[in-house]
Design a protein around this motif. Structure first.
Motif, PDB file in Angstrom:
ATOM      1  N   LEU A 115       0.865  -1.105   0.178  1.00  0.00           N
ATOM      2  CA  LEU A 115      -0.072  -0.038  -0.207  1.00  0.00           C
ATOM      3  C   LEU A 115       0.786   1.432  -0.127  1.00  0.00           C
ATOM      4  N   VAL A 116       1.735   1.366   0.866  1.00  0.00           N
ATOM      5  CA  VAL A 116       2.661   2.349   0.741  1.00  0.00           C
ATOM      6  C   VAL A 116       3.567   2.729  -0.511  1.00  0.00           C
ATOM      7  N   LEU A 117       4.070   1.649  -0.830  1.00  0.00           N
ATOM      8  CA  LEU A 117       4.587   1.802  -2.132  1.00  0.00           C
ATOM      9  C   LEU A 117       3.799   2.247  -3.354  1.00  0.00           C
ATOM     10  N   MET A 118       2.349   1.682  -3.441  1.00  0.00           N
ATOM     11  CA  MET A 118       1.814   2.412  -4.381  1.00  0.00           C
ATOM     12  C   MET A 118       1.319   4.112  -4.072  1.00  0.00           C
ATOM     13  N   LEU A 119       1.001   4.120  -3.078  1.00  0.00           N
ATOM     14  CA  LEU A 119       0.639   5.519  -2.734  1.00  0.00           C
ATOM     15  C   LEU A 119       1.875   6.476  -2.867  1.00  0.00           C
ATOM     16  N   ARG A 120       3.168   6.026  -2.530  1.00  0.00           N
ATOM     17  CA  ARG A 120       4.305   6.758  -2.869  1.00  0.00           C
ATOM     18  C   ARG A 120       4.472   6.768  -4.244  1.00  0.00           C
ATOM     19  N   GLU A 136     -10.714   2.670  -5.480  1.00  0.00           N
ATOM     20  CA  GLU A 136      -9.687   2.541  -6.595  1.00  0.00           C
ATOM     21  C   GLU A 136      -8.356   1.997  -6.179  1.00  0.00           C
ATOM     22  N   THR A 137      -7.907   2.450  -5.165  1.00  0.00           N
ATOM     23  CA  THR A 137      -6.620   1.893  -4.737  1.00  0.00           C
ATOM     24  C   THR A 137      -6.665   0.201  -4.477  1.00  0.00           C
ATOM     25  N   TYR A 138      -7.667   0.019  -3.989  1.00  0.00           N
ATOM     26  CA  TYR A 138      -7.796  -1.385  -3.644  1.00  0.00           C
ATOM     27  C   TYR A 138      -7.806  -2.396  -4.893  1.00  0.00           C
ATOM     28  N   ALA A 142      -5.348  -5.548  -6.245  1.00  0.00           N
ATOM     29  CA  ALA A 142      -5.744  -6.711  -6.310  1.00  0.00           C
ATOM     30  C   ALA A 142      -4.895  -7.782  -6.653  1.00  0.00           C
ATOM     31  N   GLN A 143      -3.880  -7.243  -7.932  1.00  0.00           N
ATOM     32  CA  GLN A 143      -3.152  -8.151  -8.421  1.00  0.00           C
ATOM     33  C   GLN A 143      -2.012  -8.920  -7.283  1.00  0.00           C
ATOM     34  N   TYR A 144      -1.823  -8.102  -6.115  1.00  0.00           N
ATOM     35  CA  TYR A 144      -0.980  -8.400  -5.225  1.00  0.00           C
ATOM     36  C   TYR A 144      -1.366  -9.614  -4.384  1.00  0.00           C
ATOM     37  N   ARG A 145      -2.706  -9.956  -4.446  1.00  0.00           N
ATOM     38  CA  ARG A 145      -3.220 -10.905  -3.447  1.00  0.00           C
ATOM     39  C   ARG A 145      -2.567 -12.267  -3.292  1.00  0.00           C
ATOM     40  N   PRO A 146      -2.071 -12.747  -4.578  1.00  0.00           N
ATOM     41  CA  PRO A 146      -1.421 -14.044  -4.523  1.00  0.00           C
ATOM     42  C   PRO A 146      -0.049 -14.017  -3.561  1.00  0.00           C
ATOM     43  N   LEU A 147       0.381 -12.981  -3.365  1.00  0.00           N
ATOM     44  CA  LEU A 147       1.693 -12.822  -2.609  1.00  0.00           C
ATOM     45  C   LEU A 147       1.270 -13.206  -1.185  1.00  0.00           C
ATOM     46  N   ALA A 148      -0.016 -12.637  -0.619  1.00  0.00           N
ATOM     47  CA  ALA A 148      -0.380 -12.831   0.556  1.00  0.00           C
ATOM     48  C   ALA A 148      -0.848 -14.178   0.892  1.00  0.00           C
ATOM     49  N   LYS A 149      -1.304 -14.910  -0.212  1.00  0.00           N
ATOM     50  CA  LYS A 149      -1.755 -16.403  -0.142  1.00  0.00           C
ATOM     51  C   LYS A 149      -2.972 -16.359   0.840  1.00  0.00           C
ATOM     52  N   ILE A 150      -3.686 -15.303   0.564  1.00  0.00           N
ATOM     53  CA  ILE A 150      -4.948 -15.494   1.205  1.00  0.00           C
ATOM     54  C   ILE A 150      -6.280 -15.039   0.517  1.00  0.00           C
ATOM     55  N   ASP A 151      -7.412 -15.330   1.052  1.00  0.00           N
ATOM     56  CA  ASP A 151      -8.575 -15.455  -0.005  1.00  0.00           C
ATOM     57  C   ASP A 151      -9.015 -13.750  -0.304  1.00  0.00           C
ATOM     58  N   GLU A 152      -9.908 -13.499  -0.889  1.00  0.00           N
ATOM     59  CA  GLU A 152     -10.399 -12.198  -1.195  1.00  0.00           C
ATOM     60  C   GLU A 152     -10.901 -11.339  -0.017  1.00  0.00           C
ATOM     61  N   ALA A 153     -11.566 -12.259   0.729  1.00  0.00           N
ATOM     62  CA  ALA A 153     -12.213 -11.408   2.023  1.00  0.00           C
ATOM     63  C   ALA A 153     -11.143 -10.864   3.033  1.00  0.00           C
ATOM     64  N   PRO A 185       2.714  14.111   1.688  1.00  0.00           N
ATOM     65  CA  PRO A 185       4.136  14.123   1.170  1.00  0.00           C
ATOM     66  C   PRO A 185       5.014  13.299   1.909  1.00  0.00           C
ATOM     67  N   VAL A 186       4.766  13.118   3.360  1.00  0.00           N
ATOM     68  CA  VAL A 186       5.806  12.196   4.235  1.00  0.00           C
ATOM     69  C   VAL A 186       5.942  11.036   3.753  1.00  0.00           C
ATOM     70  N   LEU A 187       5.085  10.475   2.899  1.00  0.00           N
ATOM     71  CA  LEU A 187       4.975   9.065   2.450  1.00  0.00           C
ATOM     72  C   LEU A 187       6.372   8.831   1.425  1.00  0.00           C
ATOM     73  N   LYS A 188       6.960   9.868   0.914  1.00  0.00           N
ATOM     74  CA  LYS A 188       7.880   9.710  -0.013  1.00  0.00           C
ATOM     75  C   LYS A 188       9.251   9.547   0.733  1.00  0.00           C
TER      76      LYS A 188
END
Length: 236
Positions: A115-120, A136-138, A142-153, A185-188
């Motif tokens: 999340l931080v990387l996308m917002l950055r 929109e962000t979520y 969604a493409q990264y869900r396989p990395l978490a190895k969990i279901d959509e909910a 801007p602090v997220l940078k």
């Protein structure tokens, strides 16, 4: 003997405070009221911004050397990004093991990092202020869900947790439009350019491996890729 602090005790209006004789009987402080408030906000964290804290920002710039000195006494370094209108305190460099860490830190989880990387990325790619919508962000993440190895909910629940953490700590700022937020801007500063590129490359590789049926322990990878800024700033 002085009575314990009572939140119901009356306080003097700001206009009745004579800063020349102290803010209370026996006050030994030398900073003016707003400068002290700025100092306290820096210690509490996560930051002072020119937009949200106009009085504190002005006081910080006026008394910057003294405030920096007070922070140094607490093993903290003042960081001021005037172009971005952001100031925060971070742990002092510790060449000596006797220098303690004044600000707590915690590893970023996999979902936090995504999340931080996308917002950055949105922040760096925008001109002026940056606004994002939660849904929109979520959808993009969604493409990264396989990395978490969990279901959509479960993935949605973890995204909510990471999102709310950023809101509570002032990294995502509420607007007049529900579910639309301004990216601070602090997220940078959470990831350096090099760190962001390294983690993004690692995520791309993990996604490719997951698509081929060769998953890795991505959670541990992310914890190893924390930036020094994130450690210094403390909790997200």
């Amino acid at each position: 003997m002085t009575a314990p602090f009572d939140e119901q005790s009356p306080t003097l209006p700001a206009e009745d405070i004579d800063e020349n004789v102290g803010l209370w009987p026996g006050d030994l402080g030398t900073l003016e009221l707003d400068a002290r408030r700025a100092l306290l906000q820096l210690v509490r964290g996560p930051m002072i911004t020119a937009d949200a804290n106009k009085d504190l920002w002005r006081a910080l710039l006026n008394d910057r050397p003294l405030i920096a000195s007070r922070l140094a006494d607490l093993f903290l370094v003042l960081v001021v990004k005037e172009d971005d209108g952001i100031a925060f305190a971070q742990n002092a460099p510790a060449p000596d093991t006797r220098i303690p860490k004044a600000v707590r830190s915690q590893p970023l989880t996999l979902i936090d990092t995504i999340l931080v990387l996308m917002l950055r990325r949105e922040l760096v790619g925008s001109v002026g202020r940056t606004f994002v919508g939660r849904e929109e962000t979520y959808g993009t993440l969604a493409q990264y869900r396989p990395l978490a190895k969990i279901d959509e909910a479960a993935f949605r629940k973890k995204l909510d947790s990471s999102w709310n953490k950023l809101v509570i700590n002032g990294m995502l700022l509420k607007t007049d439009t529900p579910e639309r937020f301004e990216v601070s801007p602090v997220l940078k500063l959470i990831f350096s350019v090099e760190d962001a590129e390294a983690v993004n490359a690692a995520f791309d590789e993990l996604l490719e491996d997951a698509a081929k049926g060769h998953p890795h322990d991505s959670e541990l990878l992310v914890d190893d890729q924390r930036s020094e800024e994130a450690e210094n700033e403390g909790d997200l």
